[in-house]
Design a protein around this motif. Structure first.
Motif, mmCIF file in Angstrom:
data_model
loop_
_atom_site.group_PDB
_atom_site.id
_atom_site.type_symbol
_atom_site.label_atom_id
_atom_site.label_comp_id
_atom_site.label_asym_id
_atom_site.label_seq_id
_atom_site.Cartn_x
_atom_site.Cartn_y
_atom_site.Cartn_z
ATOM 1 N N CYS A 64 -3.745 -5.727 -9.638
ATOM 2 C CA CYS A 64 -4.370 -5.630 -10.959
ATOM 3 C C CYS A 64 -3.636 -4.642 -11.860
ATOM 4 C CB CYS A 64 -5.835 -5.220 -10.816
ATOM 5 S SG CYS A 64 -6.911 -6.488 -10.122
ATOM 6 N N ALA A 81 -6.764 -1.504 -16.155
ATOM 7 C CA ALA A 81 -7.349 -2.740 -15.624
ATOM 8 C C ALA A 81 -8.793 -2.468 -15.203
ATOM 9 C CB ALA A 81 -6.543 -3.239 -14.432
ATOM 10 N N GLN A 131 -12.862 -5.787 -11.762
ATOM 11 C CA GLN A 131 -11.951 -6.844 -11.355
ATOM 12 C C GLN A 131 -11.256 -6.493 -10.041
ATOM 13 O OE1 GLN A 131 -11.529 -9.859 -12.585
ATOM 14 N NE2 GLN A 131 -10.017 -10.350 -11.009
ATOM 15 N N GLN A 180 -11.632 -8.781 -6.787
ATOM 16 C CA GLN A 180 -10.451 -9.350 -6.145
ATOM 17 C C GLN A 180 -10.370 -8.949 -4.672
ATOM 18 O OE1 GLN A 180 -7.159 -9.629 -8.810
ATOM 19 N NE2 GLN A 180 -5.638 -9.342 -7.196
#
Length: 229
Positions: free
Chosen positions: A35, A43, A47, A51
């Motif tokens: 990321c 980032a 997320q 992930q």
């Protein structure tokens, strides 16, 4: 209690991380590398957790702040840059040492927006990697001065001018990623030619002062990364 007798806290070894906790930490680090490389140090941490297949609370249990995660992700790359800087400083040919120092830096930054961000900013003094970052800077200054003493580098260049290589390289790699991923080498060698003593012409502006450089790096470190949030 005798002065040389360890306390209970000192004599108790640190508990090893459970296998599932280690697995979760490794998954978070792998996801963060991907990321950060793609989206930079800002980032979304949600997320990263997604992930990794984990909840955001698990991420914060392992890495209470974004800065903790950033340092864990990039410790190895900073160590590689420091190793190259030490090797470069030990070389008899100062120009060759400077080239190794900058080329290693650019190679580590290539295709990694997160490391581009990290190389462009100054970590807080209390950060565990700040000492590594400061040592790299000290060796960069040494390489510049030695190259000037040997007559290879233009005398009017200051160590602060190396920041232009870092900042421009970050933008070049962002623009050429997936198109011409090694185009940065052409730019680096154009810059190296510009640094040579025999290429020197009067410059229209003075170098950044150390204070100006620090303020510029602080500006690039906004968004909560350097504050640890």
């Amino acid at each position: 209690m005798p002065a040389d007798q360890p306390t209970a806290a000192e004599s108790t070894p640190a508990r090893p991380m459970r296998r599932d906790a280690r697995r979760n930490r490794d998954a978070l680090l792998g996801a963060a590398r991907e990321c950060f490389a793609e989206r930079g140090l800002e980032a979304p941490l949600e997320q990263v957790a997604k992930q990794a297949g984990l909840a955001i609370g698990t991420l914060y249990r392992h890495f209470p702040t974004r800065l903790d995660l950033v340092q864990a992700v990039f410790a190895e790359k900073l160590a590689a840059w420091l190793s190259a800087a030490e090797e470069a400083a030990a070389m008899d040919d100062a120009w060759g040492g400077l080239r190794l120092f900058l080329e290693t830096m650019c190679e580590l930054q290539a295709a990694d927006q997160g490391f581009n961000d990290l190389a462009s900013m100054q970590l807080p003094a209390a950060a565990c990697l700040a000492g590594t970052q400061n040592r790299i800077h000290e060796l960069g200054v040494l390489l510049v001065r030695r190259a000037q003493e040997q007559g290879a580098m233009r005398a009017d260049l200051e160590p602060e001018d190396l920041a232009f290589v870092i900042w421009s390289h970050a933008r070049i790699t962002e623009a050429t990623q997936g198109i011409a991923p090694r185009a940065w080498r052409r730019h680096l060698y154009l810059m190296l030619d510009a640094f040579r003593a025999e290429r020197a012409h009067p410059l229209p502006e003075p170098p950044l002062s150390s204070g100006q450089l620090a303020r510029a790096m602080d500006r690039l470190g906004t968004g909560g990364v350097c504050s640890g949030s």
